[in-house]
Design a protein around this motif. Structure first.
Motif, PDB file in Angstrom:
ATOM      1  N   CYS A 402      34.796  38.801  32.405  1.00  0.00           N
ATOM      2  CA  CYS A 402      35.340  38.040  33.524  1.00  0.00           C
ATOM      3  C   CYS A 402      34.867  38.654  34.823  1.00  0.00           C
ATOM      4  O   CYS A 402      35.129  39.829  35.098  1.00  0.00           O
ATOM      5  CB  CYS A 402      36.866  38.035  33.483  1.00  0.00           C
ATOM      6  SG  CYS A 402      37.630  37.323  34.958  1.00  0.00           S
ATOM      7  N   PHE A 403      34.143  37.865  35.612  1.00  0.00           N
ATOM      8  CA  PHE A 403      33.747  38.280  36.958  1.00  0.00           C
ATOM      9  C   PHE A 403      34.689  37.630  37.964  1.00  0.00           C
ATOM     10  O   PHE A 403      35.007  36.442  37.858  1.00  0.00           O
ATOM     11  CB  PHE A 403      32.308  37.851  37.262  1.00  0.00           C
ATOM     12  CG  PHE A 403      31.278  38.554  36.423  1.00  0.00           C
ATOM     13  CD1 PHE A 403      31.032  39.914  36.582  1.00  0.00           C
ATOM     14  CD2 PHE A 403      30.549  37.859  35.473  1.00  0.00           C
ATOM     15  CE1 PHE A 403      30.077  40.568  35.811  1.00  0.00           C
ATOM     16  CE2 PHE A 403      29.592  38.501  34.694  1.00  0.00           C
ATOM     17  CZ  PHE A 403      29.365  39.859  34.871  1.00  0.00           C
ATOM     18  N   LEU A 404      35.126  38.415  38.936  1.00  0.00           N
ATOM     19  CA  LEU A 404      36.028  37.911  39.970  1.00  0.00           C
ATOM     20  C   LEU A 404      35.437  38.178  41.339  1.00  0.00           C
ATOM     21  O   LEU A 404      34.764  39.192  41.555  1.00  0.00           O
ATOM     22  CB  LEU A 404      37.399  38.593  39.887  1.00  0.00           C
ATOM     23  CG  LEU A 404      38.116  38.581  38.543  1.00  0.00           C
ATOM     24  CD1 LEU A 404      37.916  39.923  37.825  1.00  0.00           C
ATOM     25  CD2 LEU A 404      39.593  38.321  38.716  1.00  0.00           C
ATOM     26  N   ALA A 405      35.708  37.272  42.270  1.00  0.00           N
ATOM     27  CA  ALA A 405      35.282  37.469  43.650  1.00  0.00           C
ATOM     28  C   ALA A 405      36.245  36.731  44.569  1.00  0.00           C
ATOM     29  O   ALA A 405      36.927  35.784  44.155  1.00  0.00           O
ATOM     30  CB  ALA A 405      33.849  36.971  43.872  1.00  0.00           C
ATOM     31  N   GLY A 406      36.301  37.174  45.790  1.00  0.00           N
ATOM     32  CA  GLY A 406      37.149  36.524  46.781  1.00  0.00           C
ATOM     33  C   GLY A 406      36.411  36.375  48.091  1.00  0.00           C
ATOM     34  O   GLY A 406      35.501  37.145  48.399  1.00  0.00           O
ATOM     35  N   GLY A 407      36.789  35.380  48.860  1.00  0.00           N
ATOM     36  CA  GLY A 407      36.147  35.177  50.150  1.00  0.00           C
ATOM     37  C   GLY A 407      36.299  33.744  50.611  1.00  0.00           C
ATOM     38  O   GLY A 407      37.245  33.053  50.235  1.00  0.00           O
ATOM     39  N   GLU A 408      35.324  33.296  51.391  1.00  0.00           N
ATOM     40  CA  GLU A 408      35.416  31.954  51.955  1.00  0.00           C
ATOM     41  C   GLU A 408      34.018  31.448  52.312  1.00  0.00           C
ATOM     42  O   GLU A 408      33.577  31.565  53.456  1.00  0.00           O
ATOM     43  CB  GLU A 408      36.307  31.981  53.194  1.00  0.00           C
ATOM     44  CG  GLU A 408      36.851  30.626  53.583  1.00  0.00           C
ATOM     45  CD  GLU A 408      37.975  30.735  54.604  1.00  0.00           C
ATOM     46  OE1 GLU A 408      39.121  30.922  54.174  1.00  0.00           O
ATOM     47  OE2 GLU A 408      37.700  30.633  55.812  1.00  0.00           O
ATOM     48  N   PRO A 409      33.292  30.883  51.341  1.00  0.00           N
ATOM     49  CA  PRO A 409      31.982  30.291  51.633  1.00  0.00           C
ATOM     50  C   PRO A 409      32.107  29.106  52.584  1.00  0.00           C
ATOM     51  O   PRO A 409      33.212  28.626  52.864  1.00  0.00           O
ATOM     52  CB  PRO A 409      31.485  29.843  50.251  1.00  0.00           C
ATOM     53  CG  PRO A 409      32.274  30.646  49.273  1.00  0.00           C
ATOM     54  CD  PRO A 409      33.614  30.840  49.916  1.00  0.00           C
ATOM     55  N   THR A 410      30.971  28.649  53.058  1.00  0.00           N
ATOM     56  CA  THR A 410      30.966  27.534  54.012  1.00  0.00           C
ATOM     57  C   THR A 410      30.160  26.367  53.458  1.00  0.00           C
ATOM     58  O   THR A 410      29.274  26.538  52.620  1.00  0.00           O
ATOM     59  CB  THR A 410      30.366  27.966  55.366  1.00  0.00           C
ATOM     60  OG1 THR A 410      29.055  28.499  55.151  1.00  0.00           O
ATOM     61  CG2 THR A 410      31.229  29.018  56.024  1.00  0.00           C
ATOM     62  N   VAL A 411      30.491  25.173  53.957  1.00  0.00           N
ATOM     63  CA  VAL A 411      29.802  23.943  53.566  1.00  0.00           C
ATOM     64  C   VAL A 411      29.179  23.330  54.814  1.00  0.00           C
ATOM     65  O   VAL A 411      29.847  23.173  55.833  1.00  0.00           O
ATOM     66  CB  VAL A 411      30.777  22.926  52.938  1.00  0.00           C
ATOM     67  CG1 VAL A 411      30.064  21.606  52.662  1.00  0.00           C
ATOM     68  CG2 VAL A 411      31.386  23.486  51.662  1.00  0.00           C
TER      69      VAL A 411
END
Length: 522
Positions: A402-411
């Motif tokens: 299980c790979f986990l990541a957090g953040g806020e990409p943009t569109v």
């Protein structure tokens, strides 16, 4: 498997589908298990950053002496406490705070998302609601996270409360994600409509939250330390639930209790980067031209204590714990995931391929995927991701990963469809995985917003598997056309009745997004 999974107490199924997760007969038992596991991890991530547990950890009142301890600082209370707040998690934060400190609370004003009180009542989340005869006035506004007249009225009430305080008073400020839209106080002659239009244009151009908030601060009475200045000489304590990569207190909700160190030149650079200087209204040019010479614009905030009480890191740690309890080798990749969603989707495809190549005896190993992956890590500025260490940990794995990541990409908006960054990212990952060489592996990717609302939709996000493209073709749905029109929500609602949508309703918290990539040998 039952047709629905357990949801967090109070979570509402807001999506137009009969079930939270579906389980079509065509899915394998492995896929069903991955879906269940992903939900349990996401559920844990959201649950650990609910307001109650976090505030009880940071606030302690000695009822005999009236001493309030905030982490390692003490403040004397004697019916001199005032409260203001703004953000998606603030209703619950205010309810907990009033319960703890009601004896000394004189007055409060909070600005919260439109509909959140009804949502909490509907889902019986009583701990997130203010009690009858509360001393805290509630304003609801900023529908779909856009500032409006109701939010502006709330900002005026908050400013009025702050300006009447004295040196004997303590102002407790509750801040969470969504606070910028819920505290609009544009500097005249800028109107709310002009500021809102500029924010929309920046967001549509792919501006980061840091860039958006830099502009917002320059055009606001209350952001960029403005609220702290209004409250002086009262002491100010800000309790902050972070929804920004890296937890910078000057950026979260545009830093209303943090002196801004950005200049007009910073704002102009941002506007130039997105080719917007030429379309600025005269009012915005006027305010920007006066900003650096404003005599009250650079005063310090020495009377303020800013405390981060919760963040995406805490949510990721709980999701990791749940993954390990389910038998996964769980690795947190990054807490600063940002960048354009197409490039982020490419990152997850390359990662999945690199892992499968490393662990497969059938595929000749080359460095192609890993080299391209390292280049992409540098492009996305994932400074906390050490690829060599991640891949070495993968090789030691005894079971699923299980790979986990957090953040806020943009569109970058190009079409007129309906969607959000989590749903668009999930759909792009599905496209990437459908063309990858991981056929010997079961895979699932989930992207969800911890606030429960992804863009102007009723979903928090979505989950996908490599077979989604095939599912779409069977139902005559055009994935690429949906992506070109930024119409991911419409796509997912139509696909199998919406079973791929992650539907929670408003959660009452907000610490950015959670990404999960689950891999297990078939």
């Amino acid at each position: 498997m039952a047709t629905t999974l357990r949801i967090l107490p109070g979570f509402a199924r807001a999506c137009p589908t009969a079930v939270l997760w579906g389980s079509p007969a065509s899915w394998s038992a492995s896929n069903v298990a991955l879906v269940e596991h992903a939900w349990k991890m996401f559920e844990g991530a959201v649950g650990v950053v609910m307001p109650g547990p976090m505030l009880h950890q940071v606030l302690a009142l000695d009822t005999e002496t009236g001493q309030l301890k905030v982490r390692d600082r003490n403040f004397q209370l004697h019916h001199n406490l005032y409260l203001v707040g703004f953000g998606k998690a603030v209703l619950g934060m205010a309810a907990v705070t009033e319960e703890l400190l009601s004896e000394h609370l004189v007055q409060g004003v909070i600005s919260v998302p439109k509909g959140i009180q009804e949502a909490m009542e509907h889902t019986n989340m009583k701990e997130m609601l203010l009690k009858p005869k509360s001393r805290i006035q509630v304003f609801e506004g900023a529908k779909d996270n856009l500032p409006d007249g109701n939010a502006q009225q709330a900002a005026l009430a908050i400013r009025d409360l702050a300006e009447k305080l004295t040196a004997d008073d303590l102002l407790l400020v509750l801040i969470s994600g969504g606070g910028s839209a819920l505290l609009p106080a544009p500097i005249p002659p800028v109107t709310l409509e002009e500021k809102q239009l500029l924010t929309k244009m920046l967001a549509a151009s792919g501006a980061t939250i840091q860039e958006l908030n830099t502009i917002r601060k320059a055009l606001s009475h209350l952001k960029g330390g403005g609220l702290a200045r209004a409250a002086y000489p009262a002491q100010v304590v800000s309790l902050i639930l972070s929804d920004v990569v890296g937890d910078p207190v000057d950026i979260i909700a545009s830093g209303p209790t943090v002196a801004s160190d950005h200049t007009v030149q910073d704002c102009l650079h941002i506007l130039s980067r997105y080719d917007l200087r030429g379309v600025l209204p005269r009012s915005i040019k006027t305010v920007l031209s006066q900003a650096d010479s404003d005599p009250h614009g650079r005063s310090g905030c020495g009377h303020v204590l800013n405390v981060i009480i919760g963040s995406n890191s805490l949510a990721l740690a709980e999701a990791q714990h749940r993954a390990e309890a389910l038998g996964y080798q769980a690795l947190i990749l990054s807490r600063v995931m940002q960048g354009e969603v197409g490039r982020v989707a490419r990152f997850y495809r390359l990662l999945a391929q690199a892992v499968c190549v490393r662990l497969s005896s059938k595929v000749m190993r080359t460095n192609k995927e890993e080299d391209e992956l390292q280049d992409l890590i540098e492009e996305l500025r994932l400074s906390d991701l050490k690829l060599k260490e991640v891949l070495e940990a993968v090789e030691r794995a005894k079971g699923p990963i299980c790979f986990l990541a957090g953040g806020e990409p943009t569109v970058r908006l190009q079409g007129s469809g309906k969607g959000g960054r989590n749903q668009e990212l999930a759909l792009r990952v599905a496209v990437e995985l459908s063309g990858s060489t991981i056929s010997d592996w079961g895979a699932l990717f989930l992207s969800g917003g911890t606030d429960g609302q992804d863009g102007p939709t009723e979903a928090a996000g979505a989950w996908v598997t490599p077979g989604l493209a095939t599912e779409a073709a069977v139902e005559d749905l055009d994935i690429m056309a949906s992506l070109a029109n930024n119409d991911s929500n419409t796509f997912f609602r139509r696909l199998k009745g919406g079973v791929h949508l992650l539907c929670t309703g408003l959660t009452g918290t907000n610490v950015m997004d959670i990404h999960l990539l689950l891999l297990r040998p078939c």
